[in-house]
Design an enzyme around this catalytic site. Sequence first.
Site, PDB file in Angstrom:
ATOM      1  N   TYR A 160      59.949 -30.671 -30.775  1.00 41.34           N
ATOM      2  CA  TYR A 160      61.427 -30.111 -30.981  1.00 41.34           C
ATOM      3  C   TYR A 160      62.441 -30.941 -30.436  1.00 41.34           C
ATOM      4  O   TYR A 160      63.370 -30.521 -29.621  1.00 41.34           O
ATOM      5  CB  TYR A 160      61.511 -28.505 -30.376  1.00 41.34           C
ATOM      6  CG  TYR A 160      60.410 -27.662 -31.021  1.00 41.34           C
ATOM      7  CD1 TYR A 160      60.123 -27.523 -32.386  1.00 41.34           C
ATOM      8  CD2 TYR A 160      59.895 -26.743 -30.117  1.00 41.34           C
ATOM      9  CE1 TYR A 160      59.102 -26.909 -32.876  1.00 41.34           C
ATOM     10  CE2 TYR A 160      59.102 -25.748 -30.666  1.00 41.34           C
ATOM     11  CZ  TYR A 160      58.571 -25.676 -31.858  1.00 41.34           C
ATOM     12  OH  TYR A 160      57.571 -24.737 -32.418  1.00 41.34           O
ATOM     13  N   TRP A 177      52.518 -20.203 -44.167  1.00 39.02           N
ATOM     14  CA  TRP A 177      52.040 -18.910 -44.139  1.00 39.02           C
ATOM     15  C   TRP A 177      52.508 -17.916 -45.394  1.00 39.02           C
ATOM     16  O   TRP A 177      51.541 -17.152 -45.829  1.00 39.02           O
ATOM     17  CB  TRP A 177      52.590 -18.232 -43.131  1.00 39.02           C
ATOM     18  CG  TRP A 177      52.263 -18.845 -41.766  1.00 39.02           C
ATOM     19  CD1 TRP A 177      52.993 -19.149 -40.708  1.00 39.02           C
ATOM     20  CD2 TRP A 177      50.743 -19.307 -41.174  1.00 39.02           C
ATOM     21  NE1 TRP A 177      52.219 -19.558 -39.651  1.00 39.02           N
ATOM     22  CE2 TRP A 177      50.888 -19.697 -39.998  1.00 39.02           C
ATOM     23  CE3 TRP A 177      49.501 -19.000 -42.001  1.00 39.02           C
ATOM     24  CZ2 TRP A 177      49.673 -20.043 -39.430  1.00 39.02           C
ATOM     25  CZ3 TRP A 177      48.628 -19.496 -41.429  1.00 39.02           C
ATOM     26  CH2 TRP A 177      48.490 -19.996 -39.924  1.00 39.02           C
ATOM     27  N   GLY A 248      59.552 -16.909 -23.702  1.00 33.43           N
ATOM     28  CA  GLY A 248      59.058 -17.452 -22.780  1.00 33.43           C
ATOM     29  C   GLY A 248      58.063 -18.525 -22.971  1.00 33.43           C
ATOM     30  O   GLY A 248      57.759 -18.755 -24.128  1.00 33.43           O
ATOM     31  N   HIS A 268      44.276 -25.407 -31.206  1.00 35.53           N
ATOM     32  CA  HIS A 268      43.820 -26.761 -31.555  1.00 35.53           C
ATOM     33  C   HIS A 268      44.825 -27.841 -31.112  1.00 35.53           C
ATOM     34  O   HIS A 268      44.461 -29.155 -31.080  1.00 35.53           O
ATOM     35  CB  HIS A 268      43.689 -26.829 -32.964  1.00 35.53           C
ATOM     36  CG  HIS A 268      44.942 -27.174 -34.013  1.00 35.53           C
ATOM     37  ND1 HIS A 268      45.238 -27.375 -35.099  1.00 35.53           N
ATOM     38  CD2 HIS A 268      46.261 -26.631 -33.527  1.00 35.53           C
ATOM     39  CE1 HIS A 268      46.238 -27.527 -35.421  1.00 35.53           C
ATOM     40  NE2 HIS A 268      47.212 -26.777 -34.534  1.00 35.53           N
ATOM     41  N   GLN A 319      49.287 -36.453 -32.201  1.00 35.56           N
ATOM     42  CA  GLN A 319      50.578 -35.648 -32.103  1.00 35.56           C
ATOM     43  C   GLN A 319      50.404 -34.652 -30.667  1.00 35.56           C
ATOM     44  O   GLN A 319      51.457 -34.164 -30.265  1.00 35.56           O
ATOM     45  CB  GLN A 319      50.560 -34.791 -33.034  1.00 35.56           C
ATOM     46  CG  GLN A 319      51.593 -35.845 -34.437  1.00 35.56           C
ATOM     47  CD  GLN A 319      52.245 -34.686 -35.403  1.00 35.56           C
ATOM     48  OE1 GLN A 319      51.737 -34.330 -36.175  1.00 35.56           O
ATOM     49  NE2 GLN A 319      53.624 -34.566 -34.885  1.00 35.56           N
TER      50      GLN A 319
END
Length: 358
Positions: A160, A177, A248, A268, A319
Amino acid sequence: MSSTQDCDYPRILFQYNNGGHLHFLLFHCPTLVCFHIMFTACELGVFDLLLESEGSLSSDAIAEHLGTSVSGMERLLDACVGLKLLEVEMKSEGAFYRNTELSNLYLAKSSLKSQYHRLMYYSKTVYFCWQYLTDAVRDGKNQYERAFGMSSEDIFGAFYRSEKEMIQFMYSLNAFWSICGRDVIAAFDLSPFTVIYDLGGCAGGLAQECISLYPKSTVTIYDLPKVVQVAKERFVSPEERRITFHEGDFFKDPIPEADLYILARILHDWADDKCMQLLTKIYKACKPGGGVLLVETLLNEDKTGPLEAQLYSLIMLVQAEGKERTPTEYSKLLAAAGFREIQVKKTGKLYDAILGRK
């Protein structure tokens, strides 16, 4: 494999109902050229224009609408025809191009099942890291420092690294999704679990699938504060009372009590020790009789495949900190944290489901 077969992959792999996966195309062509043809056509808006036109257009008209050179656009369109992303019809005036049905469905931004944002995320982020695969194999570390000049220690700080990048990632997950979410949520009967926490639930795409399938359930998305704020503003309507939010860092902050915790594409990202830390924390918070649902791409026990899981594991190398695992490897992590009655369900699609009970 012949080049003719390779060129048929877009047509074959777009067919989700037959077990194909659009994003698998990104890795299954012989060269990066094929990937970037699709990325470029998406970024320029070729598929959007052709969907809006409700018919075919000449290369001249497409180039004029999109502000490109005619010669460059004509070559791009012909390559998209070769990749089965477009169809072409020869008329007396010349070549006229139109979308395939699958491009309308998955590549045009306005489609409910559009994968545009996911493709742009791969184009702008994943491939910058992927070019340092050799270094990742040598170092055993993610490659954000080489790719973007950012610390490799805070992987989600790198994920991000800008608000634009974060929003692109959130759109890409929701779009994904919309295609794969129902398969994993329906893999087990989750109706006994009415209070559900989706840890790392991001923009809420999986939470939406969950409350749609299980009308008596409520889902709380637990994610980083900046992710939650954007999810509230852009993705989840305030009128949707069955989806709530909890800000959080679930590694550092308390995890509230719930019937079920969903960890979709979470474990993962992390090495075994971090997975154990999180699962043990979840087990302590979980109500007796409750459970945890893992959603992951599972490797075969003998490590022979599937290929998408093996490729994802390399993506985790460049990554993140984790890897893809076999059902037994995930089951051992769950059992070590205290969970029992561990069940594995293969969906036949990209993601499978594992349920552990307390």
